[in-house]
Design a protein around this motif. Structure first.
Motif, short mmCIF file in Angstrom:
data_model
loop_
_atom_site.label_atom_id
_atom_site.label_comp_id
_atom_site.label_asym_id
_atom_site.label_seq_id
_atom_site.Cartn_x
_atom_site.Cartn_y
_atom_site.Cartn_z
N GLY A 210 0.82 -1.22 0.00
CA GLY A 210 0.00 0.00 0.00
C GLY A 210 0.84 1.26 0.00
N GLN A 211 0.49 2.20 0.89
CA GLN A 211 1.15 3.50 0.88
C GLN A 211 2.64 3.40 1.26
N GLU A 212 2.93 2.50 2.22
CA GLU A 212 4.34 2.33 2.62
C GLU A 212 5.17 1.83 1.44
N GLN B 75 4.52 2.41 -1.74
CA GLN B 75 4.69 3.51 -2.68
C GLN B 75 5.85 4.41 -2.27
N ARG B 76 5.92 4.67 -0.96
CA ARG B 76 6.99 5.55 -0.46
C ARG B 76 8.36 4.91 -0.63
N GLY C 116 0.51 7.10 8.19
CA GLY C 116 0.19 6.87 6.78
C GLY C 116 -1.15 6.16 6.62
N GLN D 110 -4.02 8.63 7.25
CA GLN D 110 -4.18 9.55 6.12
C GLN D 110 -4.85 8.89 4.92
N GLY D 111 -4.84 7.56 4.91
CA GLY D 111 -5.49 6.84 3.81
C GLY D 111 -6.97 6.57 4.04
#
Lengths: 379, 428
Positions: free
Chosen positions: B34-36, B38-39, B275, B278-279
């Motif tokens: 997920g977002q982690e 992407q970072r 994170g 924020q999602g």
């Protein structure tokens, strides 16, 4: 006595005829080579596609569908065994064990037939790792259930974790499988596109054949005019062989169409499997819902946001009609038969070099005596 | 036919020519999705651009299981990011890892001695070698709240925290959000609780002994940590009760903090939860909608924090893998994560000011402060002990009355841990 000018004209005519014969022979042999190369290239890509579909894509896609179905089935029977109380004596049950064994074998087979290279292998290893974690949670549920008393509610929680590991959208085992199947289908589509019968591919095969045919006709006419012979038999034979090569090229187009049809059938079979898996999943998830909501009610409180999300996703899931094993096996057999038929037609590929060699030899045989004749006269 | 063969040979050479653009490939595996993920991909993209190397990332939440399976099959990734020094030690001792001494710069001027110590493994022959680089850190001792709904003053001691929890419950509000689901390792969010309570109630020395499997689970300090956790976040103080906590994923527990009628007011989670928040659909904003206070120490104990780190270890020695692991430890890579938010560096040169918001700056300040930082105990434990700890948390939440028997079972597992697998890591 012949005037010097006349002698010169005859010598020029002989020299032109010889040059013409040599040029015709070179052109005929050159275009024959072109026919060989272009037909071989076109046929070979069709053959490659058929080989890939028969040996890799079809088994991999069918085994992936089997593995998904077996995992969904295993989860379903395990949940049923716990919710009915059978688990007290038999744990998740024999059918669960069998389905897990089927799934493991199918995953191994998919890995063997993998058409996606290293990325596919990696994804399969991730899937295999998640299946190990899944069976670990089911074993834990079994252990808790057999302890009895308060531990049975923890067994339901273990089942919840296991089931989510399997069904979680995006990161669950079945979702990972979906990604893999999509990638394999895309690879199959690319393979089919690579050998499809486009205008340029057709032209690549047809133009050299037509050119060779025209050259053979021109050569016959040339020989008829210069040597007053009705037919040069070796060249007639070469023309007949060329017509045979043209017919074989038509079989190549036919084989491509057949493999495209087989690929379409393959997609249909896997989608039918998926439909059955969806039905099994829906039933299992429904049973899990009952198990979990009973747990939340017993706890005299809400079930939390994860369960709420799970319940709302359940309502959006459709349940297609189930399909029997027999129907699926028959459909898989039909796919295999279609691929085999395409393979039979593509098997004519080996006749192309033979045909080209025969045409080449006939050209040499047909023109050699005439060229020799002129060489003799020049002395 | 010869021409045909020549053409075929030339055609077969084409793919090799077309792939000649990149200077090699590296496979890297981590637990981030997920977002982690992407970072992290943004960090890797810089490396790919600079070094002209293709990086293949595999992200799976079942990292231990998948990595274990790959290592057994002889096909490990070139680099893996392990959250557990215990696992790192096990792979290093079994000879699966490439020692990094001489490959990656020593980093003494960029990393504190504590982080560097974490990267070393004591080997069976008595020697010690560096096998990893700490590429990302998280603060675990954090309690998150919505400043718009929690009006009470932030507790400064453990006693105040207990009082706040009691006061909120007495006022008809549910103090704690809790989610213990984290497949395939459900239970770990509860182990973070026990670690925090033990550290702040018994102090760093006892915590260190316990983390190294040298303190019995049946000792009074450990028992007190479990009972204090039950008192803080028990059947009546957790949203939905224990079954709800068991059935809720840790990523979903914080949802109830937000909205006009919050379902709970406090969420005990590591810094990476920012994170996740924020999602959410409600798109909460850092500082305005969520903030944190550090887990407070009980009377007589020094302020301290539990931290965790992701350790990059090299399984295959290739020039491009060497370059990537060096890059991950470098100041350049370490600056990219904080810039994108939700990740914290252990590199001294990457100061708190690099972060975009005040909450992140506060976390970075703690991570680089002089207070005691103790590594996540469950991550230091050998895999068998860690799994038992996860499962024990689930059992305890389901039925706290069986604590004694549970601690005895944990003690049986601890007594079976071989001496060489007990990783002792001092709190700084």
């Amino acid at each position: 006595m012949t005037a010097p000018g006349v002698v010169a004209t005859r010598t020029d005519a002989r020299s032109t005829t010889r040059r013409g014969l040599l040029r015709l022979r070179a052109a005929l042999l050159g275009v024959t080579a072109l026919v060989l190369l272009s037909s071989w290239y076109a046929f070979d890509s069709v053959h490659d596609t058929i080989d890939t579909v028969r040996d890799r894509s079809a088994p991999a896609l069918l085994e992936a569908a089997v593995a998904r179905s077996a995992l969904a089935e295993a989860d379903s029977v395990a949940i049923r065994s716990f919710s009915s109380g059978e688990a007290q004596l038999i744990g998740p049950g024999d059918r669960y064990q069998n389905q897990i064994a089927v799934a493991s074998q199918s995953i191994a087979q998919v890995a063997e037939d993998n058409t996606l290279g290293e990325s596919g292998s990696k994804q399969l290893r991730v899937v295999a790792g998640l299946v190990v974690a899944y069976t670990g949670w089911i074993e834990q549920a079994d252990a808790h259930y057999r302890q009895g008393g308060g531990s049975t509610s923890l067994a339901a929680v273990d089942l919840w974790y296991a089931s989510r590991l399997l069904h979680e959208p995006g990161s669950g085992v079945l979702a990972q499988f979906d990604e893999l199947v999509k990638a394999q289908q895309a690879a199959l589509g690319d393979q089919l596109d690579g050998s499809s019968t486009t205008f340029w591919r057709g032209a690549l095969v047809a133009v050299p054949i037509i050119a060779l045919f025209v050259l053979l006709v021109v050569t016959q006419r040339f020989l008829r005019r210069r040597f007053r012979r009705a037919w040069n038999l070796p060249l007639v034979f070469a023309t007949v062989v060329l017509a045979g090569c043209g017919a074989i090229a038509v079989f190549g187009v036919l084989a491509q169409q057949e493999v495209e049809t087989a690929a379409g059938e393959l997609r249909d079979v896997t989608s039918t499997w998926d439909g059955r898996t969806s039905t099994t999943r829906a039933a299992a998830q429904d049973e899990l819902k009952n198990l979990v909501t009973k747990l939340c009610a017993a706890a005299d409180g809400g079930c939390g946001d994860t369960v709420v999300r799970f319940l709302s996703d359940l309502r959006q899931t459709g349940t297609p009609d189930p399909v029997s094993d027999k129907e699926l096996t028959d459909a898989a057999k039909h796919v295999n038969a279609s691929v085999a038929a395409a393979d039979d037609h593509a098997g004519l590929e080996t006749l192309i070099p033979i045909g080209a060699v025969l045409i080449g030899l006939s050209v040499l045989l047909g023109l050699h005596p005439r060229i020799q004749e002129y060489r003799y006269e020049r002395r | 036919m010869i021409r045909l063969l020549i053409v075929l040979v030339l055609l077969s050479a084409l793919p090799a020519c077309s792939g000649a653009g990149a200077a090699g490939k590296v496979q890297i595996m981590a637990s981030w999705t997920g977002q982690e993920e992407q970072r992290f991909l943004e960090v890797l993209a810089e490396f790919e651009k600079d070094e002209n190397v293709v990086v293949e990332y595999v992200g799976t939440r079942a990292l231990s299981q998948v990595l274990g399976s790959e290592v057994r099959q002889g096909t490990p990734p070139d680099i893996a990011l392990l959250p557990s020094p215990g696992e790192l030690a096990a792979y290093a001792r079994d000879g699966h890892l490439v020692p990094l001494d001489g490959i990656v710069p020593s980093g003494q001027d960029e990393y504190s001695a504590q982080w560097l110590a974490l990267e070393k493994v004591a080997l069976r022959d008595g020697g010690e070698q560096r096998f990893a680089v700490a590429v990302k850190a998280d603060l675990k001792s954090a309690i998150w709240f919505n400043p718009g709904t929690l009006r009470s003053p932030v507790p400064r001691t453990g006693e105040e925290l207990l009082a706040l929890s009691d006061e909120l419950a007495a006022g008809g509000r549910t103090p704690w959000c809790m989610g213990l689901g984290a497949t395939p390792d459900s239970g770990w969010p509860g182990t973070d609780w026990i670690e925090d309570v033990l550290l702040h109630q018994a102090g760093p020395d006892v915590y260190r002994q316990w983390a190294a499997s040298k303190l019995p689970w049946t000792s009074p300090q450990v028992r007190e940590a479990w009972t204090t956790w039950s008192r803080l976040a028990g059947a009546t103080t957790v949203r939905g009760g224990p079954k709800s906590a068991l059935l809720t994923d840790f990523v979903d527990s914080g949802r109830a903090l937000f909205g006009p009628q919050p379902g709970c007011l406090l969420d005990h989670q590591a810094s990476f939860i920012m994170g996740v928040y924020q999602g959410y659909d409600t798109a909460p904003e850092v500082a305005r909608d969520f903030d944190f206070f550090p887990f407070p120490a009980f009377a007589g104990k020094p302020p301290a924090s539990v931290v965790s780190a992701d350790l990059a270890a090299m399984f295959t020695d290739t020039p491009q893998a060497r370059r990537l692991i060096s890059y991950l430890a470098s100041e350049k890579a370490q600056r990219i994560w904080p810039r994108n938010g939700g990740a914290f560096s252990t590199n001294r040169k990457v100061g708190p000011s690099e972060h975009r918001d005040d909450v992140s700056k506060k976390i970075a300040t703690i991570l680089t402060s002089d207070q005691s930082l103790c590594f996540d105990a469950s991550d230091l434990m050998p895999p068998k002990m860690r799994t038992a700890f996860y499962r024990a948390v689930l059992e305890h939440v389901d039925d706290p009355s069986r604590l004694e028997s549970l601690l005895e079972k944990l003690e049986i597992v601890r007594s079976g841990v071989p001496e060489e697998e007990r990783v002792e890591f001092p709190c700084r």
